[in-house]
Design a protein around this motif. Structure first.
Motif, short mmCIF file in Angstrom:
data_model
loop_
_atom_site.label_atom_id
_atom_site.label_comp_id
_atom_site.label_asym_id
_atom_site.label_seq_id
_atom_site.Cartn_x
_atom_site.Cartn_y
_atom_site.Cartn_z
N PRO A 90 0.28 -1.09 0.47
CA PRO A 90 0.09 0.30 -0.26
C PRO A 90 0.93 1.42 0.25
CG PRO A 90 0.13 -0.87 2.30
CD PRO A 90 0.69 -2.05 1.49
N ILE B 195 1.48 5.22 1.24
CA ILE B 195 0.81 6.77 2.41
C ILE B 195 1.83 7.87 1.10
CG2 ILE B 195 0.65 7.39 4.30
CD1 ILE B 195 0.42 4.48 5.56
N ARG C 92 -6.62 14.44 -1.55
CA ARG C 92 -7.45 13.31 0.02
C ARG C 92 -8.13 13.32 -1.32
NH1 ARG C 92 -7.50 15.15 5.33
NH2 ARG C 92 -7.78 13.04 5.58
N THR D 232 -7.87 9.08 -2.44
CA THR D 232 -7.43 7.74 -1.26
C THR D 232 -8.97 6.96 -2.49
OG1 THR D 232 -6.55 9.30 0.16
CG2 THR D 232 -7.89 7.13 1.02
N THR D 233 -7.78 5.85 -2.51
CA THR D 233 -9.32 4.53 -2.90
C THR D 233 -7.99 3.33 -3.52
OG1 THR D 233 -11.03 4.07 -4.05
CG2 THR D 233 -8.88 4.99 -5.27
N TYR D 234 -8.42 2.53 -3.40
CA TYR D 234 -7.98 1.38 -4.33
C TYR D 234 -7.76 1.44 -5.76
CZ TYR D 234 -8.49 -1.28 0.47
OH TYR D 234 -8.49 -1.48 1.40
N HIS E 208 -3.52 -0.39 -1.65
CA HIS E 208 -4.92 0.78 -1.58
C HIS E 208 -3.51 2.34 -1.22
CE1 HIS E 208 -6.05 3.77 1.86
NE2 HIS E 208 -7.07 3.20 1.19
N ASN F 107 -3.29 5.65 0.49
CA ASN F 107 -3.74 6.55 0.81
C ASN F 107 -3.36 8.09 0.97
OD1 ASN F 107 -5.00 8.21 2.95
ND2 ASN F 107 -4.14 6.69 5.48
N THR G 104 -2.78 12.19 2.74
CA THR G 104 -2.67 12.37 3.84
C THR G 104 -2.53 13.66 3.69
OG1 THR G 104 -0.96 12.05 5.05
CG2 THR G 104 -2.85 10.15 5.07
#
Length: 170
Positions: free
Chosen positions: A49, A51, A122, A125-127, A146, A148, A150
């Motif tokens: 994933p 971030i 923002r 943010t998803t898959y 994924h 994310n 922030t």
């Protein structure tokens, strides 16, 4: 060292020579080639994933192996899931830079699809998922990854906590 010959059909066979623990990558390549041989198309990319902070850039990379004999015309695309879990293709050139290159390896082709987000928000943010569809109907789908996104204050909070505990223990 051990050798093993794996034959699935006249066109799908290989010999594996495993002599070192680091030969796992070779084994993975062999398995991927066999998957392409059986299905005609396979989609490969990391599961990790992401971030990221708002404003960052991110490039999603996908590799598609396919056999042109079984898959004459192929469409490969990245998509993001919306709130209804429908795959919405990333095609907007003002939001994404999409690059595709292709190489040929004997009877197989390898296509790489790169999608770069120039300035993450923002709402990103998803898959995400990479898909390949042949004109014959054969299709390959990657797993969901994924992302994310922030705001920057989140990263400052994490770093503040990290330095607080570093001072406390040292």
């Amino acid at each position: 060292m051990f050798s093993h010959r794996l034959k699935l059909s006249e066109r799908c066979s290989c010999t594996m020579h495993i002599s070192h623990p680091n030969s796992v990558l070779l084994l993975l390549a062999v398995v991927c080639n066999l998957l392409v041989c059986l299905a005609g198309v396979s989609v490969i990319y990391p599961r990790d994933p992401y971030i990221k902070a708002e404003g960052d850039t991110l490039t999603l990379k996908c590799m598609v192996h396919y056999e042109p004999e079984k898959c004459k015309d192929i469409q490969t695309r990245w998509c993001g899931l919306n709130k209804e879990d429908r795959c919405i293709y990333l095609t907007n050139p003002s939001r994404y830079l999409i690059q595709v290159n292709e190489t040929e390896e004997k009877e197989y082709r390898q296509r790489r699809i790169f999608v770069t987000f120039n300035s993450l928000t923002r709402q990103d943010t998803t898959y995400y998922q990479c898909n390949a569809v042949c004109s014959s109907g054969t299709e390959g789908k990657g797993h969901l990854v994924h992302l994310n996104v922030t705001d920057l204050s989140y990263f400052f909070q994490i770093f503040s906590l990290f330095f607080y505990y570093m001072k406390k223990f040292y």
